[in-house]
Design a protein around this motif. Structure first.
Motif, mmCIF file in Angstrom:
data_model
loop_
_atom_site.group_PDB
_atom_site.id
_atom_site.type_symbol
_atom_site.label_atom_id
_atom_site.label_comp_id
_atom_site.label_asym_id
_atom_site.label_seq_id
_atom_site.Cartn_x
_atom_site.Cartn_y
_atom_site.Cartn_z
ATOM 1 N N ILE A 364 15.832 19.996 53.284
ATOM 2 C CA ILE A 364 14.676 20.503 54.026
ATOM 3 C C ILE A 364 14.015 19.409 54.845
ATOM 4 O O ILE A 364 12.878 19.541 55.275
ATOM 5 N N ARG A 365 14.731 18.317 55.046
ATOM 6 C CA ARG A 365 14.258 17.232 55.916
ATOM 7 C C ARG A 365 12.882 16.711 55.489
ATOM 8 O O ARG A 365 12.053 16.368 56.329
ATOM 9 N N CYS A 366 12.642 16.636 54.204
ATOM 10 C CA CYS A 366 11.328 16.168 53.786
ATOM 11 C C CYS A 366 11.184 14.674 54.022
ATOM 12 O O CYS A 366 10.075 14.154 54.097
ATOM 13 N N ARG A 368 12.012 12.257 52.056
ATOM 14 C CA ARG A 368 11.747 11.422 50.886
ATOM 15 C C ARG A 368 12.869 10.433 50.634
ATOM 16 O O ARG A 368 12.630 9.319 50.174
ATOM 17 N N PHE A 410 17.816 10.573 43.306
ATOM 18 C CA PHE A 410 16.757 10.793 42.325
ATOM 19 C C PHE A 410 15.618 11.598 42.925
ATOM 20 O O PHE A 410 15.127 12.554 42.341
ATOM 21 N N PRO A 413 14.360 16.655 46.556
ATOM 22 C CA PRO A 413 13.908 17.918 45.966
ATOM 23 C C PRO A 413 14.967 19.014 46.049
ATOM 24 O O PRO A 413 14.881 20.000 45.335
ATOM 25 N N LYS A 415 17.989 18.420 45.304
ATOM 26 C CA LYS A 415 18.968 17.990 44.297
ATOM 27 C C LYS A 415 20.337 17.716 44.897
ATOM 28 O O LYS A 415 21.366 17.960 44.278
ATOM 29 N N HIS B 17 13.920 13.496 39.973
ATOM 30 C CA HIS B 17 12.497 13.729 40.146
ATOM 31 C C HIS B 17 12.195 15.186 39.819
ATOM 32 O O HIS B 17 13.042 16.052 40.001
ATOM 33 N N TYR B 18 10.981 15.416 39.316
ATOM 34 C CA TYR B 18 10.680 16.767 38.850
ATOM 35 C C TYR B 18 10.429 17.765 39.983
ATOM 36 O O TYR B 18 10.415 18.943 39.760
ATOM 37 N N ASP B 19 10.238 17.278 41.203
ATOM 38 C CA ASP B 19 9.973 18.205 42.303
ATOM 39 C C ASP B 19 11.261 18.875 42.764
ATOM 40 O O ASP B 19 12.297 18.235 42.864
ATOM 41 N N SER B 20 11.154 20.172 43.053
ATOM 42 C CA SER B 20 12.281 20.838 43.695
ATOM 43 C C SER B 20 11.745 21.615 44.883
ATOM 44 O O SER B 20 10.537 21.768 45.040
ATOM 45 N N VAL B 21 12.661 22.089 45.717
ATOM 46 C CA VAL B 21 12.233 22.779 46.934
ATOM 47 C C VAL B 21 11.357 23.975 46.595
ATOM 48 O O VAL B 21 10.283 24.170 47.161
ATOM 49 N N ILE B 24 7.905 22.977 45.450
ATOM 50 C CA ILE B 24 7.062 22.549 46.567
ATOM 51 C C ILE B 24 6.539 23.767 47.319
ATOM 52 O O ILE B 24 5.348 23.904 47.586
ATOM 53 N N MET B 25 7.470 24.690 47.625
ATOM 54 C CA MET B 25 7.087 25.840 48.458
ATOM 55 C C MET B 25 6.059 26.719 47.744
ATOM 56 O O MET B 25 5.076 27.155 48.333
ATOM 57 N N ARG B 313 -0.564 15.728 45.643
ATOM 58 C CA ARG B 313 0.772 15.905 45.072
ATOM 59 C C ARG B 313 1.850 15.283 45.947
ATOM 60 O O ARG B 313 3.022 15.412 45.677
ATOM 61 N N ARG B 314 1.460 14.698 47.041
ATOM 62 C CA ARG B 314 2.356 14.010 47.975
ATOM 63 C C ARG B 314 3.374 14.953 48.605
ATOM 64 O O ARG B 314 4.507 14.575 48.877
ATOM 65 N N TYR B 315 2.989 16.222 48.804
ATOM 66 C CA TYR B 315 3.880 17.122 49.517
ATOM 67 C C TYR B 315 3.703 16.948 51.017
ATOM 68 O O TYR B 315 4.577 17.272 51.793
ATOM 69 N N TYR B 317 1.901 14.121 53.987
ATOM 70 C CA TYR B 317 1.434 12.746 54.092
ATOM 71 C C TYR B 317 0.131 12.725 54.875
ATOM 72 O O TYR B 317 -0.041 13.473 55.827
ATOM 73 N N MET B 377 7.605 20.098 56.488
ATOM 74 C CA MET B 377 8.615 19.052 56.286
ATOM 75 C C MET B 377 9.804 19.186 57.229
ATOM 76 O O MET B 377 10.338 18.209 57.732
#
Lengths: 452, 440
Positions: A364-366, A368, A410, A413, A415, B17-21, B24-25, B313-315, B317, B377
């Protein structure tokens, strides 16, 4: 305050450390195993040539594999006993290698200091002894030490890597806390060999005890540099950037900017090799994970099977995943019949509940991954290039500079197993073959060992 | 041999990392809900209908196109379509007929997102593209309901078009930004809404306005004279059923009419203080979400709080909203200073310019755009440098369009234009790679 501390410039990620379970556990000897399988390829370079045959009696430290040329390393027996087999086995890093199997018989040797006046040795003699002891870089790269500490140009700085940025692993931390005096001796040996102008030890600031002990015992031999805790601080190039503010040019080795980097465990091995004349046949291994009953930092003989080591540490339940090394760059094992090698700094065990396997989703081009990359690459653009099989474009934007630290994977998002694709693409570039992405092993997560 | 237990094998790293798409959405979606709730509370059920129609059309379109593109319909679970839906609804006026959000959502998800390859591949923000689409596809429905009278009878707007034609024009021209624009260009003489123009002819009885907005009566009292006048007015006007306007009482004696005229003449003489009163209450209303506009644009406060949560939550910036809002504020401030613009005669030049910048920042959905649209994003540059370039570009274009362009509202076009430049900005703002010289 944290901002004032030194650290590498680009990217990096903050990881859950999980070090608290083992960081205060003193180093103890693991029980001597009944049998060991010692691989002949535990280093970068050519495998050693076996010099024993089935039925031969060996002692602790007997040479069993002789180095094949200069770019190789000696292999020694780690237990006294009898050679009972030679065969093929997979190393923890999934490399196929011949092994020598030894069954325990006899007594354990007690090593005494023989050369307390090592100062009398010449530089070449010291290097020769390091070579004979079969010492390799023990941070994980396993580069033969006698090659690494013989740079073709005089160097300015000796940089000692005590960062240990991988989660779970605490062996370097414990070494620095408990063996600061011995490490100082080891550093003095390296100082004699390399003759650097300055010596620094870079330590991440989460190792408070280690920093304290090193500073207390420094005797003005070296300077301790506390670093901001951030992965991958322990990467060679990142450590050089963090401590010395120098960048190693792309494709170059650290000695070209006048730096040699040494790992804490390697220095300890050098100390033992010179003072005790003890070859490298055992190393420190952190055994950790929530399902381990007695996690800790163990002195393990090379060739001990992971199965035996875990048996000694007692698991609560059967493991679902065994990782050799740290969880960021380590290898998950196909089987627990794999031996511990010179490059194994830790065994981390996960239960079934702790494994969270998630399917890859579209990027999603975030951005990170880009912000996490310690090299300053565009991981997602490289991934796009690789996925349409355009390895050349990926190379142009820096694929070969990827240090495979795994920070991008890591943080992703979606994965996406970015670093896995980069490793495969780099291999393909090296072999000069172009494989479509379908043929690159995609991350499916398969189960192994249904029947045996 | 004993049976081995199964081991799980996959490539490193073994921790993630615990975040997933989808996480976030959905969190972005949840962060929008307070603002949506305020919109519904403020505008009533029509706003809820618009939001629901938009979100559900987005979800259905996503499912249909996913199946068509041989994916599972369960992809809607990642929440991106729901976010698009609610954002699109936020940019629409509350009283639009429901075919507007439905077609807009279909265009946003079907055309702009799915035809380009689904999530991650759209080159524009789907919600904004959908909004632009409906803006040109349903010009009548969109402009006639652009500015609203809260909780007014919905049928008033589009059942009886002929009757309300003049009225609607008057209403829609009274959007705060449009009014400011007209004031700058000299089309209107006063920087505050002229309530006589707003009401139709029969609402003026003997030269006395039939109604006043509530805010005029609730504003701060200046002096005793004003206070007396206000008390007198309150006796002659009464709050109407919608609780937002004061209507003239039906049967007034001629005596009372005289008093009223006298008071109004006095307040006309002190036109400056009327302007001051208006802006004092209006600036407060603007922030708290009582000033009107589209569904999501009313509540600057809730949008701002939601944005802060995402920042934490840094989703998103902080650079993007900060640079965007900052550049618009700075440019409008300097413009007002250079033009020596007077909105409130009592204020000095600097304070007037500050007021002008404040109005520009808080109205026209700029805060919504800054925290939720420009930070999307998928359509922002990857690097920090690129993001700063882009958000300054958005701010600059917003300023240009608002002040010099044909529309009073510029955020949406500015964001879409800059999004199209993202691949170029990405190329321009490459970071220096470790150990490389000039990235070659």
């Amino acid at each position: 305050m944290n901002l004032l501390k030194k650290g590498f410039k680009r990217g990096g990620v903050k990881l859950p450390e999980h070090k608290e379970t083992t960081e205060h556990k003193k180093i103890i000897n693991a029980p001597v195993p009944k049998r060991v399988k010692i691989p002949l390829q535990q280093h970068i370079g050519k495998p050693a040539i076996p010099v024993v045959q089935i039925g031969d009696e060996v002692k602790e430290g007997t040479l069993i594999g002789k180095m094949d040329g200069d770019f190789s390393a000696n292999i020694h027996s780690s237990i006294p006993g009898k050679v009972i087999g030679i065969g093929d086995i997979y190393n923890p890093n999934a490399q196929k290698s011949r092994y020598i199997e030894i069954e325990f018989k006899g007594n354990i040797k007690y090593w005494e200091i023989k050369n307390s006046k090592w100062d009398l040795f010449s530089k070449d003699e010291l290097l020769e002894r390091i070579k004979n002891a079969g010492i390799v870089g023990m941070g994980g790269a396993t580069f033969p030490a006698h090659m690494k500490y013989k740079p073709p140009v005089p160097i300015e700085t000796l940089l000692i890597n005590g960062a240990e940025c991988e989660p779970f692993l605490t062996v370097d931390d414990r070494l620095m806390s408990e063996k600061a005096v011995e490490l100082r001796e080891g550093i003095r040996i390296l100082k004699k060999i390399l003759n650097p102008k300055k010596i620094f030890i870079g330590v991440e600031d989460n190792k408070i005890e280690a920093i304290e002990m090193l500073e207390k015992n420094s005797a003005n031999e070296y300077e301790v540099v506390p670093l901001r805790t951030r992965y991958p601080q322990g990467g060679e190039k990142q450590l050089i950037e963090a401590v010395l503010k120098v960048e190693v040019p792309s494709g170059a080795l650290p000695f070209q900017v006048g730096v040699v980097v040494a790992n804490i465990s390697t220095i300890y091995a050098i100390y033992e090799a010179i003072l005790f004349e003890k070859p490298l046949y055992e190393r420190l291994v952190t055994v950790s994970g929530q399902i381990v009953k007695w996690p800790g930092n163990y002195k393990v003989r090379i060739g001990t099977l992971i199965h035996d080591l875990l048996h000694d540490c007692q698991l609560f339940i059967n493991p679902a995943k065994i990782i050799s090394g740290g969880p960021m760059m380590g290898y998950s094992q196909l089987t627990d019949d794999t031996p511990i090698t010179k490059g194994t700094s830790g065994i981390v065990v996960f239960s079934k509940e702790e494994i969270k396997f998630k399917k890859e989703k579209p990027c999603i081009r975030c951005g990170r991954c880009m912000q996490a990359c310690p090299v300053g690459l565009f991981p997602n653009i490289m991934y796009n290039n690789i996925s349409i099989n355009d390895l050349q474009s990926a190379e142009k934007i820096g694929l070969k500079d990827c240090i495979e630290c795994g920070a991008c994977s890591f943080i992703c998002p979606s994965k996406i197993q970015l670093v896995n694709y980069f490793k495969s693409a780099k291999l393909n570039l090296k072999r000069n073959i172009s494989l479509s992405l379908n043929k690159i092993p995609r991350v499916k997560g398969f189960e192994y060992g249904k029947e045996k | 041999m004993e049976k081995k237990n199964k081991l799980f094998v996959d490539p490193s790293p073994h921790i993630h990392h615990y975040d997933s798409v989808s996480k976030i959405m959905w969190i972005v979606f949840i962060s929008l809900l307070p603002a949506a709730a305020w919109g519904v509370f403020y505008f009533g059920l029509p706003a809820l209908n618009v939001i629901l129609a938009s979100v559900f059309t987005c979800l259905i379109t996503e499912a249909v196109f996913s199946v068509w593109r041989k994916n599972s319909w369960k992809l809607i679970g990642d929440g991106s379509a729901a976010v698009t839906g609610i954002l699109l609804a936020f940019t629409l006026p509350p009283y639009v007929p429901l075919y507007v959000p439905i077609t807009g959502s279909f265009f946003a998800i079907g055309i702009v997102k799915q035809l380009f390859g689904g999530i991650g591949f759209n080159i524009m923000n789907p919600a904004l593209a959908g909004r632009v689409f409906v803006m040109f596809a349903w010009v009548g429905a969109m402009t006639s309901t652009a500015f609203f009278i809260p909780q007014a009878d919905q049928s008033f707007y589009y059942k009886d078009n002929e009757k309300s034609a003049i009225t609607l024009e008057a209403i829609s021209s009274a959007t705060p930004l449009g009014m400011l624009k007209n004031y700058i260009s000299g089309k209107i003489s006063s920087p505050i809404p002229d309530y006589k123009d707003m009401t139709s002819d029969d609402s003026v009885i003997d030269g006395i306005p039939a109604s006043f907005p509530k805010s005029l009566f609730e504003s701060e009292i200046l002096d005793n004279q004003d206070k007396n006048n206000q008390t007198a007015l309150l006796n002659l006007y009464q709050l109407d059923s919608s609780q937002t306007e004061y209507q003239l009482k039906k049967d007034l004696s001629s005596n009372e009419k005289e008093t009223l005229k006298q008071i109004l003449n006095i307040s006309k003489k002190e036109k400056s203080s009327a302007s001051l009163l208006y802006y004092k209450s209006y600036t407060k209303d603007l922030f708290l979400g009582k000033a009107g506009g589209s569904i999501g644009e009313v509540s600057v406060l809730f949008i701002f709080l939601g944005g802060l949560w995402l920042l934490k939550r840094r989703y998103i910036y902080w650079h993007i909203p900060a640079v965007f809002i900052g550049s618009v504020a700075a440019l409008t401030f300097l413009y007002a200073l250079s033009k020596n613009l007077i909105l409130v005669p009592e204020y000095g030049a600097v304070k007037n310019a500050f007021l002008f910048a404040y109005l520009h920042v808080l109205s026209g959905g700029l805060i919504l755009g800054a925290f939720y649209m420009a930070t999307d994003m998928i359509t922002t540059p990857l690097t920090l440098k690129g993001q700063i370039i882009m958000s300054f570009g958005i701010g600059f274009l917003t300023f240009i369009i608002r002040i010099f362009g044909g529309y009073p509202e510029g955020v949406m076009f500015a964001i879409l234009l800059m999004e199209l430049l993202v691949p170029f900005i990405d190329k321009m703002s490459k970071p220096k790679i470790y150990g490389w010289k000039n990235n070659e």
